[in-house]
Design an enzyme around this catalytic site. Structure first.
Site, PDB file in Angstrom:
ATOM      1  N   ASP A  63      26.258  24.766  31.343  1.00 35.65           N
ATOM      2  CA  ASP A  63      26.638  23.375  31.565  1.00 35.65           C
ATOM      3  C   ASP A  63      28.129  23.145  31.359  1.00 35.65           C
ATOM      4  O   ASP A  63      28.536  22.347  30.530  1.00 35.65           O
ATOM      5  CB  ASP A  63      25.810  22.487  30.621  1.00 35.65           C
ATOM      6  CG  ASP A  63      26.031  21.012  30.907  1.00 35.65           C
ATOM      7  OD1 ASP A  63      26.349  20.664  32.061  1.00 35.65           O
ATOM      8  OD2 ASP A  63      25.916  20.203  29.953  1.00 35.65           O
ATOM      9  N   GLU A 116      21.880  30.357  24.106  1.00 36.68           N
ATOM     10  CA  GLU A 116      20.691  29.891  24.816  1.00 36.68           C
ATOM     11  C   GLU A 116      20.207  30.830  25.914  1.00 36.68           C
ATOM     12  O   GLU A 116      20.014  30.419  27.047  1.00 36.68           O
ATOM     13  CB  GLU A 116      20.923  28.477  25.374  1.00 36.68           C
ATOM     14  CG  GLU A 116      21.179  27.457  24.283  1.00 36.68           C
ATOM     15  CD  GLU A 116      21.223  26.006  24.796  1.00 36.68           C
ATOM     16  OE1 GLU A 116      21.098  25.798  26.022  1.00 36.68           O
ATOM     17  OE2 GLU A 116      21.390  25.096  23.969  1.00 36.68           O
ATOM     18  N   TYR A 141      18.002  18.942  20.350  1.00 35.53           N
ATOM     19  CA  TYR A 141      18.367  17.670  20.988  1.00 35.53           C
ATOM     20  C   TYR A 141      17.248  16.638  20.899  1.00 35.53           C
ATOM     21  O   TYR A 141      16.984  15.935  21.859  1.00 35.53           O
ATOM     22  CB  TYR A 141      18.779  17.922  22.440  1.00 35.53           C
ATOM     23  CG  TYR A 141      20.138  18.579  22.548  1.00 35.53           C
ATOM     24  CD1 TYR A 141      21.299  17.811  22.524  1.00 35.53           C
ATOM     25  CD2 TYR A 141      20.264  19.959  22.656  1.00 35.53           C
ATOM     26  CE1 TYR A 141      22.550  18.405  22.609  1.00 35.53           C
ATOM     27  CE2 TYR A 141      21.521  20.562  22.733  1.00 35.53           C
ATOM     28  CZ  TYR A 141      22.657  19.774  22.720  1.00 35.53           C
ATOM     29  OH  TYR A 141      23.899  20.361  22.801  1.00 35.53           O
ATOM     30  N   GLU A 172      24.059  23.096  17.609  1.00 35.26           N
ATOM     31  CA  GLU A 172      24.300  21.986  18.534  1.00 35.26           C
ATOM     32  C   GLU A 172      23.323  20.861  18.248  1.00 35.26           C
ATOM     33  O   GLU A 172      22.139  21.110  18.032  1.00 35.26           O
ATOM     34  CB  GLU A 172      24.082  22.409  20.009  1.00 35.26           C
ATOM     35  CG  GLU A 172      25.097  23.365  20.554  1.00 35.26           C
ATOM     36  CD  GLU A 172      24.872  23.681  22.050  1.00 35.26           C
ATOM     37  OE1 GLU A 172      24.185  22.911  22.737  1.00 35.26           O
ATOM     38  OE2 GLU A 172      25.398  24.713  22.495  1.00 35.26           O
TER      39      GLU A 172
END
Ligand SMILES: *[C@@H]1O[C@H](CO)[C@@H](O)[C@H](O)[C@H]1NC(C)=O
Ligand SMILES: *[C@@H]1O[C@H](CO)[C@@H](O)[C@H](O)[C@H]1NC(C)=O
Ligand SMILES: *[C@@H]1O[C@H](CO)[C@@H](O)[C@H](O)[C@H]1NC(C)=O
Ligand SMILES: *[C@@H]1O[C@H](CO)[C@@H](O)[C@H](O)[C@H]1NC(C)=O
Ligand SMILES: *[C@@H]1O[C@H](CO)[C@@H](O)[C@H](O)[C@H]1NC(C)=O
Ligand SMILES: *[C@@H]1O[C@H](CO)[C@@H](O)[C@H](O)[C@H]1NC(C)=O
Length: 636
Positions: free
Chosen positions: A202, A445, A498, A534
């Site tokens: 991303d 990831e 997240y 994160e």
């Protein structure tokens, strides 16, 4: 790369006899001026031409490197270092995939003829071929890491020379990061030959010559590599060093000294490797743990005299500090280190990922303002000039490889694995002497829930440990505690979460439940210290609602407070760190989920604070104060 020389050393007195072997290993010391070394910068405006032919192969077929680029067709000025994407107003160049060509002229001094002259590119993205005066000099695969070659055979001394660089930003299933080219063959929908570059990460795939280009000189017998590890017992520092030299010569007369921050000699040696003692050593500390010795650096000054009488001098900085990992903590110099940090990107307006000194200085000013004591080089190795500041300012670094987006089965094959190992070797070789680096991260990831990830990461992690037994190794997971097959090989668990953003969007009240459960399960399963590497929410600066709503500054604040409350429970147990995603907004591909890039920064892309930055700053400085409730003498 240059065929260097490795030596098996029989050492006794100052005189050392060496057996000479051919070797493929080459050091990657940062270019530094010294009594024996000169540097010539090649940064500035270069000529540039993208090969926009449908095959992207006309430049290679027509051998554009055989003459000045301007003689092959139209060129535009292109700054080096910078990404080429956002410099012009041309949409095609912004999204260009294929060979981009650069060239420029330079002079090689006539008195360089008796020296070794090296051309070093600190990084170019991705696949790079270099010619000097039309002759092939080197080829390097991978962005983000330096490469160099001795260019004496190609140079015209005392005359004008020209250097041509072709850079191809095409990502394949075997590059790091991986990607793939997809041809769109439906003639009713796409122009002839239409293709797109796909990848699973991303951030914008910025390309070009991203860092500095330099020529530097050394004597013909030269210091090729230096490896330093350190520890201390009581107040004595033990510095183990190993100097490799290159060039032909049977005898060398090495002299090494350790200089402290004031330039005073504190230890001396006369061999190519050994252990030196520093009495009353000042350890390297993160600034969050010590005021006076934050970022304390020593210098190993190596002087190498060869039998032909030439001298080479190189100064390598290092710090004296230890890293240990228990089942619940990371220890720096035997004291618990809690990472309150941020993940970053090399990203800015106009110059993309191009090296930028004002930006580096600004980022460090804002890191300190926020109270960040640790950052991760997400998702690729950062410029050496950035790492220098981390060393000198006392900020810990999780040093990450470009292994991001390793998700499809094709990315786990032996070809990919082999390249990944080569990249780890380059990264460790470049950054091994940096005290700021506390942890290697081999990937971000990956599909670590796939069975094939087990062999792949077992191999990459154990190889990295073999390259550097002095530091722990990890990768950053977004899998689950009950399906991750690679986390077992790490020293520290790093996970990205997240809740309240990608899952249960807007449901702030679910965060404490899900995060608590998750942390408990990961620890129960693996019994290792854990860092949340994160967590974050996209935030459009200037948007406000009450009550808070996703994408507003108010939501980012509420979101972070939910996480912080949980972190405060677990940091007293086995949570070894928290890192907000992200330090600043950054560019991504065009996508319906991204409004001109990823907006999860606590700072804007221009490095100005959003509301959440103030929340983070208060939290991080409270943590620093707590660490030192301690020591009034810190006066932080
Ligand atoms: C260079 O780019 C073109 C276009 O994407 C691609 O087809 C080719 O394979 C690339 N070559 C290399 C060596 O990366
Ligand atoms: C190295 O030493 C050998 C034997 O002492 C000698 O024959 C040779 O010329 C030397 N090589 C160089 C490069 O000095
Ligand atoms: C900590 O790590 C250092 C090397 O960095 C090592 O020498 C030392 O033995 C370790 N200490 C413990 C308690 O494991
Ligand atoms: C990869 O290499 C290993 C050992 O070198 C071999 O056993 C395995 O079959 C290879 N895998 C593939 C997919 O080629
Ligand atoms: C940290 O301590 C300093 C000095 O005691 C104080 O001025 C500051 O307000 C404290 N900051 C926080 C966030 O607690
Ligand atoms: C406080 O600082 C002094 C002087 O730098 C040092 O001797 C002492 O060990 C420190 N105390 C703590 C608790 O860190």
């Amino acid at each position: 790369m240059t065929g260097g020389v490795t030596c098996s050393v029989l050492l006794n007195t100052v005189l050392i006899f060496l057996l000479i072997f051919e070797s493929v290993t080459n050091g990657m010391l940062y270019p530094r001026e010294s009594e024996s070394r000169q540097i010539q910068e090649l940064d500035g405006m270069w000529n540039f031409r993208a090969d926009t032919s449908p095959s992207r192969n006309v430049g290679m077929a027509e051998k554009w490197f055989e003459k000045q680029l301007a003689k092959t067709g139209p060129v535009i000025p292109m700054p080096v270092p910078s990404s080429f994407n956002d410099i012009t107003t041309d949409r095609k160049l912004q999204h260009f995939v294929g060979w981009a060509w650069y060239d420029r002229e330079f002079y090689a001094a006539s008195d360089w003829e008796n020296k070794r002259v090296v051309l070093r590119i600190d990084s170019a993205h991705y696949n790079t071929i270099v010619w000097v005066n039309g002759q092939h000099v080197m080829h390097h695969e991978g962005g983000h890491l330096p490469f160099e070659e001795m260019v004496n055979p190609y140079l015209k001394f005392g005359q004008a020379n020209w250097v041509t660089v072709a850079v191809n930003n095409t990502l394949t299933p075997h590059t790091l990061p991986p990607g793939s080219i997809e041809y769109m063959t439906d003639k009713n929908k796409y122009p002839p030959g239409y293709f797109v570059q796909n990848f699973e990460f991303d951030f914008f795939n910025y390309a070009g010559i991203h860092r500095r280009v330099r020529l530097y000189t050394t004597p013909k017998v030269y210091i090729n590599d230096i490896t330093i590890t350190s520890r201390f017992e009581g107040s004595t520092g033990y510095v183990q060093y190993d100097v490799k030299f290159g060039g032909l010569g049977n005898k060398t007369y090495p002299f090494v000294e350790i200089l402290d921050r004031n330039g005073d000699t504190v230890a001396k040696g006369v061999s190519l490797s050994g252990t030196l003692h520093i009495p009353s050593v000042t350890p390297w500390w993160p600034y969050s743990m010590s005021k006076d010795s934050a970022g304390y650096l020593y210098t190993l000054k190596v002087t190498l005299k060869s039998e032909s009488g030439s001298h080479d001098v190189y100064r390598q900085q290092f710090g004296v500090r230890t890293i240990n990992v228990t089942d619940s903590q990371i220890l720096i110099n035997n004291k618990p280190f809690y990472c309150h940090g941020a993940a970053k990107h090399e990203d800015s307006d106009i110059r993309g990922k191009g090296l930028d000194f004002p930006l580096i200085a600004r980022d460090f000013a804002m890191l300190k303002w926020l109270g960040v004591n640790c950052f991760r080089t997400s998702h690729y190795p950062y410029a050496e000039e950035i790492m220098d500041q981390a060393d000198a300012q006392g900020i810990a670094v999780i040093d990450e490889s470009p292994g991001v987006g390793i998700r499809s089965n094709a990315n786990f094959g032996n070809k990919s694995l082999e390249h990944h190992l080569a990249v780890m070797k380059e990264l460790v070789g470049r950054d091994k002497n940096r005290p700021s680096v506390i942890l290697w991260s081999v990937a971000n990831e990956p599909a670590s829930n796939k069975p094939m990830a087990q062999h792949y990461f077992k191999t990459v992690i154990s190889y990295t440990k073999s390259l550097d037994p002095s530091r722990p190794v990890t990768f950053v997971s977004d899998a689950e505690y009950d399906n991750d097959v690679a986390a077992q090989y790490t020293d520290v668990l790093c996970i990205n979460r997240y809740y309240g953003w990608y899952q249960d969007t807007g449901h702030l009240e679910t965060i404490p439940y899900q995060l608590t459960y998750d942390l408990e399960q990961w620890y129960k399963t693996f019994k290792k210290p854990l860092i949340i590497t994160e967590y974050g929410a996209d935030t459009v600066p200037g948007l406000h609602t009450m009550p808070s709503y996703v994408f507003t500054e108010d939501y980012q604040v509420d979101f972070m407070r939910q996480y912080h409350a949980v972190f405060d429970v677990f940091r007293k147990k086995y949570l070894a760190g928290e890192m907000v995603w992200n330090f600043a907004d950054f560019m991504t591909v065009q996508n319906v989920k991204r409004v001109v890039g990823n907006k999860k920064g606590v700072l804007t892309r221009q490095r100005q604070p959003k509301a959440a930055a103030h929340v983070l700053r208060h939290r991080y400085w409270s943590l620093i104060n707590e660490t030192h409730s301690l020591n009034k003498s810190l006066g932080l």
